[in-house]
Design a protein around this motif. Sequence first.
Motif: not given
Length: 157
Positions: A99-108, A150-157
């Motif tokens: 899941d992209g959102k999970t991956a991005m949250a883990n990356i952040v 940038m990654y947080r922006s992708y997540l909507g934070h």
Amino acid sequence: MSKNFIGLDKGKAEKLADSLNDLLSNYQIFYMNVRGYHWNIKGDNFFELHLKFEELYDDLLLKIDEIAERVLTLGHRPSHAYSSYIERSEIPEQKDVADGKTAMANIVDSFAKLIGKQRDLLNLAGEANDEGTVALMSDYISQQEKTVWMYRSYLGH
């Protein structure tokens, strides 16, 4: 006070090398996590994230090499066993994330850990008058702070 071959206090250089090996362990686990995200990503944003994860793991691989070479420059040996990386890393190993959102949250979250460690190393290197490590950590921090934004922006934070 005994100096190493690049003019740094040997004790301080040893402490820096140990901290860099700790950072190296975290980078290695982070790198493998991102490789897994790249390989396993599914869903609406597949094409965008597949490329973004590849861009990220390519950058992480360069930094892994730079960190290991910095340890060598300080006169010490870089860690090079995954058992050591897993033991030392504060970034947890991630398995089967598609899941992209999970991956991005883990990356952040992983970047937050790296940036904190790099700030500590920046201070330690400054106290040791180790300009090489200071410059490396400063570069990493400034790049990664923007990436996190940038990654947080992708997540909507």
